[in-house]
Enzyme design. Structure first.
Site, PDB file in Angstrom:
ATOM      1  N   GLU A 144     111.152  12.733  80.404  1.00 42.23           N
ATOM      2  CA  GLU A 144     111.029  11.269  80.291  1.00 42.23           C
ATOM      3  C   GLU A 144     111.052  10.590  81.667  1.00 42.23           C
ATOM      4  O   GLU A 144     110.390   9.579  81.868  1.00 42.23           O
ATOM      5  CB  GLU A 144     112.152  10.726  79.393  1.00 42.23           C
ATOM      6  CG  GLU A 144     111.943  11.150  77.941  1.00 42.23           C
ATOM      7  CD  GLU A 144     113.128  10.835  77.040  1.00 42.23           C
ATOM      8  OE1 GLU A 144     114.239  11.322  77.334  1.00 42.23           O
ATOM      9  OE2 GLU A 144     112.941  10.104  76.056  1.00 42.23           O
ATOM     10  N   GLY A 173     115.267  14.344  78.722  1.00 45.19           N
ATOM     11  CA  GLY A 173     115.337  13.205  79.646  1.00 45.19           C
ATOM     12  C   GLY A 173     114.635  13.485  80.964  1.00 45.19           C
ATOM     13  O   GLY A 173     114.133  12.563  81.613  1.00 45.19           O
ATOM     14  N   ALA A 216     119.112  15.235  79.463  1.00 42.01           N
ATOM     15  CA  ALA A 216     120.422  14.570  79.456  1.00 42.01           C
ATOM     16  C   ALA A 216     121.510  15.633  79.444  1.00 42.01           C
ATOM     17  O   ALA A 216     121.281  16.766  79.005  1.00 42.01           O
ATOM     18  CB  ALA A 216     120.532  13.698  78.212  1.00 42.01           C
TER      19      ALA A 216
HETATM   20  N1  CO8 Z   1     122.942  19.556  79.767  1.00 40.83           N
HETATM   21  C1  CO8 Z   1     124.079  20.145  80.218  1.00 40.83           C
HETATM   22  N2  CO8 Z   1     124.082  21.373  80.784  1.00 40.83           N
HETATM   23  C2  CO8 Z   1     122.907  22.027  80.872  1.00 40.83           C
HETATM   24  C3  CO8 Z   1     121.712  21.471  80.418  1.00 40.83           C
HETATM   25  C4  CO8 Z   1     121.751  20.166  79.844  1.00 40.83           C
HETATM   26  N3  CO8 Z   1     120.645  19.523  79.419  1.00 40.83           N
HETATM   27  N4  CO8 Z   1     120.707  22.339  80.633  1.00 40.83           N
HETATM   28  C5  CO8 Z   1     121.281  23.425  81.213  1.00 40.83           C
HETATM   29  N5  CO8 Z   1     122.593  23.216  81.361  1.00 40.83           N
HETATM   30  C6  CO8 Z   1     123.577  24.131  81.953  1.00 40.83           C
HETATM   31  C7  CO8 Z   1     123.859  25.330  81.041  1.00 40.83           C
HETATM   32  O1  CO8 Z   1     124.806  25.005  80.048  1.00 40.83           O
HETATM   33  C8  CO8 Z   1     124.378  26.328  82.036  1.00 40.83           C
HETATM   34  O2  CO8 Z   1     125.701  25.981  82.367  1.00 40.83           O
HETATM   35  P1  CO8 Z   1     126.805  27.110  82.639  1.00 40.83           P
HETATM   36  O3  CO8 Z   1     126.280  27.861  83.849  1.00 40.83           O
HETATM   37  O4  CO8 Z   1     128.033  26.358  82.892  1.00 40.83           O
HETATM   38  O5  CO8 Z   1     126.818  27.969  81.424  1.00 40.83           O
HETATM   39  C9  CO8 Z   1     123.523  26.036  83.280  1.00 40.83           C
HETATM   40  O6  CO8 Z   1     123.029  24.715  83.127  1.00 40.83           O
HETATM   41  C10 CO8 Z   1     122.331  26.968  83.408  1.00 40.83           C
HETATM   42  O7  CO8 Z   1     121.596  26.911  82.200  1.00 40.83           O
HETATM   43  P2  CO8 Z   1     121.152  28.218  81.388  1.00 40.83           P
HETATM   44  O8  CO8 Z   1     122.143  29.319  81.593  1.00 40.83           O
HETATM   45  O9  CO8 Z   1     120.883  27.816  79.986  1.00 40.83           O
HETATM   46  O10 CO8 Z   1     119.823  28.599  82.164  1.00 40.83           O
HETATM   47  P3  CO8 Z   1     118.533  29.309  81.576  1.00 40.83           P
HETATM   48  O11 CO8 Z   1     117.658  29.572  82.746  1.00 40.83           O
HETATM   49  O12 CO8 Z   1     118.886  30.437  80.692  1.00 40.83           O
HETATM   50  O13 CO8 Z   1     117.827  28.200  80.621  1.00 40.83           O
HETATM   51  C11 CO8 Z   1     117.030  26.004  80.076  1.00 40.83           C
HETATM   52  C12 CO8 Z   1     117.374  26.995  81.177  1.00 40.83           C
HETATM   53  C13 CO8 Z   1     115.841  26.491  79.248  1.00 40.83           C
HETATM   54  C14 CO8 Z   1     116.668  24.690  80.753  1.00 40.83           C
HETATM   55  C15 CO8 Z   1     118.236  25.825  79.119  1.00 40.83           C
HETATM   56  O14 CO8 Z   1     119.393  25.557  79.914  1.00 40.83           O
HETATM   57  C16 CO8 Z   1     118.103  24.701  78.160  1.00 40.83           C
HETATM   58  O15 CO8 Z   1     117.438  24.848  77.132  1.00 40.83           O
HETATM   59  N6  CO8 Z   1     118.705  23.530  78.449  1.00 40.83           N
HETATM   60  C17 CO8 Z   1     118.727  22.405  77.570  1.00 40.83           C
HETATM   61  C18 CO8 Z   1     117.370  21.714  77.529  1.00 40.83           C
HETATM   62  C19 CO8 Z   1     117.411  20.556  76.566  1.00 40.83           C
HETATM   63  O16 CO8 Z   1     117.627  20.702  75.376  1.00 40.83           O
HETATM   64  N7  CO8 Z   1     117.182  19.341  77.086  1.00 40.83           N
HETATM   65  C20 CO8 Z   1     117.204  18.146  76.323  1.00 40.83           C
HETATM   66  C21 CO8 Z   1     118.558  17.545  76.374  1.00 40.83           C
HETATM   67  S1  CO8 Z   1     118.725  16.165  75.270  1.00 40.83           S
HETATM   68  C22 CO8 Z   1     118.017  14.897  76.086  1.00 40.83           C
HETATM   69  O17 CO8 Z   1     117.513  15.018  77.170  1.00 40.83           O
HETATM   70  C23 CO8 Z   1     118.090  13.612  75.355  1.00 40.83           C
HETATM   71  C24 CO8 Z   1     117.220  12.585  75.988  1.00 40.83           C
HETATM   72  C25 CO8 Z   1     117.718  11.249  75.641  1.00 40.83           C
HETATM   73  C26 CO8 Z   1     117.966  10.388  76.801  1.00 40.83           C
HETATM   74  C27 CO8 Z   1     117.880  10.999  78.145  1.00 40.83           C
HETATM   75  C28 CO8 Z   1     118.675  10.303  79.162  1.00 40.83           C
HETATM   76  C29 CO8 Z   1     118.907  11.049  80.420  1.00 40.83           C
END
Ligand code: CO8
Length: 257
Positions: free
Chosen positions: A111, A108, A63
């Site tokens: 999921e 998500g 998400a």
């Molecule tokens: N939401 C918003 N932005 C994101 C997300 C995210 N989930 N994941 C990555 N981004 C953005 C980063 O903020 C970054 O943005 P910017 O370039 O503007 O700084 C860009 O994408 C690239 O990301 P990273 O620089 O972090 O890239 P890395 O290669 O270093 O890392 C990862 C990649 C490991 C995927 C890391 O970005 C990460 O951990 N992301 C979050 C993963 C996470 O916690 N996901 C769960 C989210 S909560 C959720 O899904 C709740 C589910 C409930 C319902 C779902 C309905 C859809």
């Protein structure tokens, strides 16, 4: 439909393409778009089976945390139904579905993959439910579908720890069905779904519904669901053609001969 989710149809296979660089973070627009794409894929006669695909680099990193960060409890009470509706619309799509997973399938994103019938992962794919690290839990069906797929203790391990699972482990625990080189994920998904093109659509639909609905109820209720769907298939042309073909030629018709 939004540009962030497209249904692309070729040779009887619909590809629901998530397209929101860089990580396919699933914001509300993409969630509505996925519902619309599923509805269209369900209705179109030229779509026999569906692939969910996030492109060569990433499936979906969850998400959109930036969108969720400012939401209050009351905002989420309204929004959480949509979270479950968008994966439900995929789970209930009455055609075979497969998630073609490259890169990250987190939160998500995982999921969405869980809501498909099958999952094919790239050898460098990473899956997981990291929500606890954000102080939340999976909210698009993850606590329910993950436990049904890999069992409660493995699901608890993954959800409690929020740890990332690499493709080989995902295969070993049944979280994905096969692992292929990253460059072959989409083609593997196409080959798998191609089996169903031109196949007996109503029988496939009934089989999916019987298995999925049966898993939610006791055995006798499940057998009753099976009995009703089984009987209903005797009203279809596929059934008449399939049985006539066998009686005349000693085997079922293509593509299952
Ligand atoms: N939401 C918003 N932005 C994101 C997300 C995210 N989930 N994941 C990555 N981004 C953005 C980063 O903020 C970054 O943005 P910017 O370039 O503007 O700084 C860009 O994408 C690239 O990301 P990273 O620089 O972090 O890239 P890395 O290669 O270093 O890392 C990862 C990649 C490991 C995927 C890391 O970005 C990460 O951990 N992301 C979050 C993963 C996470 O916690 N996901 C769960 C989210 S909560 C959720 O899904 C709740 C589910 C409930 C319902 C779902 C309905 C859809």
């Amino acid at each position: 439909m939004t540009d962030l989710v497209r249904l692309e149809v070729e040779d009887g296979i619909g590809t629901i393409r998530l397209d929101r660089a860089p990580m396919n973070a699933l914001n509300a627009e993409i969630q509505h778009g996925l519902i619309a794409a599923c509805r269209e894929a369900a209705q179109r006669k030229d779509v026999a089976a569906v692939i969910v695909w996030g492109g060569e680099k990433v499936f979906a990193a969850g998400a959109d945390i930036k969108e969720m960060e400012t939401m209050s409890y009351t905002d989420m009470v309204d929004h959480s139904a949509l979270l479950q509706d968008f994966t439900r619309s995929l789970a209930q799509l009455p055609k075979p579905t497969v998630a073609a997973i490259t890169g990250y399938a987190l939160g998500g994103g995982c999921e969405v993959a869980l809501a498909c019938d099958f999952r094919i992962a790239a050898d460098d794919a990473v899956l997981g439910q990291p929500e606890v690290s954000l102080g939340i839990i999976p909210g698009a069906g993850g606590t329910q579908r993950l436990a049904r797929l890999v069992g409660p203790s493995r699901a608890k391990d993954l959800v409690f720890s929020g740890r990332f699972v690499k493709a080989p482990e995902a295969l070993a625990i049944g979280l994905v069905d096969s692992v292929v080189p990253a460059s072959e994920v989409y083609e593997s998904a196409r080959s798998m779904m191609a089996r169903y093109v031109g196949g007996p659509a109503y029988a496939l639909r009934a089989a999916k519904e019987a298995i999925d609905r049966g898993l939610e109820v006791d055995l006798d209720s499940g057998l009753e669901i099976e009995r009703m769907l089984f009987s209903a298939l005797f009203a279809t042309k596929d059934r008449a053609i399939g049985m006539r073909h066998f009686v005349e030629k000693g085997r079922g018709p293509a593509p299952f001969e």
